[in-house]
Design a protein around this motif. Structure first.
Motif, mmCIF file in Angstrom:
data_model
loop_
_atom_site.group_PDB
_atom_site.id
_atom_site.type_symbol
_atom_site.label_atom_id
_atom_site.label_comp_id
_atom_site.label_asym_id
_atom_site.label_seq_id
_atom_site.Cartn_x
_atom_site.Cartn_y
_atom_site.Cartn_z
ATOM 1 N N UNK A 120 0.892 -1.539 0.089
ATOM 2 C CA UNK A 120 0.131 0.220 0.004
ATOM 3 C C UNK A 120 1.093 1.273 -0.198
ATOM 4 N N UNK A 121 1.963 1.055 1.023
ATOM 5 C CA UNK A 121 2.574 2.208 0.865
ATOM 6 C C UNK A 121 3.424 2.442 -0.549
ATOM 7 N N UNK A 122 3.905 1.790 -1.684
ATOM 8 C CA UNK A 122 4.353 1.961 -2.970
ATOM 9 C C UNK A 122 3.221 2.136 -3.628
ATOM 10 N N UNK A 123 1.677 1.767 -3.316
ATOM 11 C CA UNK A 123 1.025 2.476 -4.464
ATOM 12 C C UNK A 123 0.763 3.403 -4.192
ATOM 13 N N UNK A 124 0.616 4.320 -2.481
ATOM 14 C CA UNK A 124 0.168 5.328 -2.085
ATOM 15 C C UNK A 124 1.356 6.121 -2.564
ATOM 16 N N UNK A 125 2.590 5.842 -2.826
ATOM 17 C CA UNK A 125 4.087 6.764 -3.181
ATOM 18 C C UNK A 125 3.537 7.119 -4.636
ATOM 19 N N UNK A 126 3.274 6.281 -5.817
ATOM 20 C CA UNK A 126 2.688 6.049 -6.922
ATOM 21 C C UNK A 126 1.625 7.102 -7.187
ATOM 22 N N UNK A 127 0.490 7.156 -6.098
ATOM 23 C CA UNK A 127 -0.949 7.929 -6.106
ATOM 24 C C UNK A 127 -0.139 9.889 -6.677
ATOM 25 N N UNK A 128 0.468 9.587 -5.304
ATOM 26 C CA UNK A 128 1.070 10.485 -4.918
ATOM 27 C C UNK A 128 1.732 11.807 -6.313
ATOM 28 N N UNK A 129 2.618 11.389 -6.642
ATOM 29 C CA UNK A 129 2.507 12.387 -8.267
ATOM 30 C C UNK A 129 1.205 12.671 -9.299
ATOM 31 N N UNK A 130 0.309 11.617 -9.394
ATOM 32 C CA UNK A 130 -1.086 11.651 -10.145
ATOM 33 C C UNK A 130 -1.250 13.114 -8.895
ATOM 34 N N UNK A 131 -1.768 12.812 -7.875
ATOM 35 C CA UNK A 131 -2.402 14.032 -7.111
ATOM 36 C C UNK A 131 -1.942 15.455 -6.742
ATOM 37 N N UNK A 132 -0.752 15.205 -7.175
ATOM 38 C CA UNK A 132 0.157 16.224 -7.167
ATOM 39 C C UNK A 132 0.127 17.207 -8.687
ATOM 40 N N UNK A 133 -0.384 16.506 -9.480
ATOM 41 C CA UNK A 133 -0.030 16.987 -10.888
ATOM 42 C C UNK A 133 -1.966 17.633 -11.249
ATOM 43 N N UNK A 134 -2.924 16.998 -10.309
ATOM 44 C CA UNK A 134 -4.048 17.098 -10.145
ATOM 45 C C UNK A 134 -4.113 18.280 -9.770
ATOM 46 N N UNK A 135 -3.586 18.214 -8.585
ATOM 47 C CA UNK A 135 -4.045 20.208 -7.727
ATOM 48 C C UNK A 135 -3.572 21.255 -8.669
#
Length: 304
Positions: free
Chosen positions: A210-225
């Motif tokens: 889950x931590x690896x998945x969250x790390x990958x999602x972090x870049x997507x959320x930054x782009x969305x922001x």
């Protein structure tokens, strides 16, 4: 036809206010949570899908703000767009607290499982091990484990208390651990220690994944922001500093175009939210029924 001319502006403002009040009334009614026995299946399903952070206060503030924006801009479409943005964008742009909380609880569950294993290896009984480890429970599960210990000390059978704990923890991995403990309590299993060790290792692996998945999602959320912030900043800047540039939106055709653009943005934001969501596994323990508060009706292998 200009929305700003004479009485038409007042009519638009009134219509926008009525729309906003109607929207607030609909959502408020959905959040009232009436008696489960009198709700229709479709309505119940809809209400259960509403985000938990859509509180009555938040819905009211979003609706009132949408009405104000619609009245100030004289754009009827601005009212529903503003209301929808205030309800949905904070969860999309803000930190993913739900995922972080879920990971923290998984780590706490792994720690508690290891504590049970180590306590059992010291020749303590299962019930005694549960009581000892509950008193030094990890912070993320402190409330649930404290309730478990209080139930056992109050005389409730350990299997029933464990099922209630699983219901309060509301976690598929907790169901797996509880199922093993319930079977051990009923059958006096002698290999519970090694089993708990394997379960703890499995939970640790789930946490790492889950931590690896969250790390990958972090870049997507930054782009969305960044995308959303630039878009909203440009829109607000045009309204405040260069209002004549937006005069074409004062017409009926302009409102139709604005509604279409808003729908496209809403669709894209919903899609970005959907691709970043992690589906949780199916729970193994069924819910305690209203007529069985002890949770004796919850059995391993049930569905939620």
């Amino acid at each position: 036809m200009e929305f700003r001319n004479g009485s038409m502006t007042a009519v638009v403002a009134v219509l926008g206010a009525l729309f906003g009040l109607g929207l607030v009334t609909i959502v408020y009614g959905s959040l009232r949570r009436p008696d489960r026995e009198v709700r229709a299946g479709a309505v119940r399903s809809l209400m259960e899908r509403l985000p938990e952070n859509w509180t009555k206060r938040r819905v009211t503030v979003a609706g009132v703000t949408g009405i104000a924006v619609g009245a100030l801009t004289a754009w009827p479409v601005a009212a529903p767009l503003t209301t929808a943005a205030l309800l949905t964008l904070p969860g999309l742009l803000g930190p993913d607290r739900q995922s972080a909380r879920r990971t923290e609880r998984m780590e706490a569950l792994a720690t508690w499982t290891e504590m049970l294993r180590d306590t059992l290896s010291a020749a303590a009984g299962l019930e005694q091990a549960v009581l000892v480890t509950a008193d030094i429970a990890p912070t993320a599960l402190e409330r649930e484990l404290g309730s478990l210990a209080a139930s056992v000390r109050g005389g409730r059978p350990l299997p029933a208390a464990l099922r209630v704990f699983a219901e309060e923890a509301d976690d598929p991995l907790a169901d797996v651990v509880v199922a093993a403990l319930v079977m051990a309590a009923a059958q006096q299993g002698s290999q519970l220690g090694p089993l708990l060790g394997e379960l703890a290792e499995s939970v640790r692996e789930q946490v790492a994944m889950r931590q690896r998945v969250d790390a990958g999602r972090a870049s997507i959320r930054t782009g969305v922001r960044v995308t959303v912030s630039v878009t909203l900043g440009m829109a607000v800047g045009l309204v405040v500093f260069n209002r004549p540039y937006l005069d074409p939106f004062d017409t009926v055709a302009g409102q139709v175009v604005l509604a279409a653009v808003g729908a496209l943005f809403a669709t894209s934001f919903a899609w970005l939210t959907a691709i970043g969501r992690v589906d949780e596994p199916v729970r193994l323990m069924s819910s305690a029924t209203p007529h069985d508060p002890a949770g004796r009706g919850a059995v391993p292998g049930g569905t939620r």
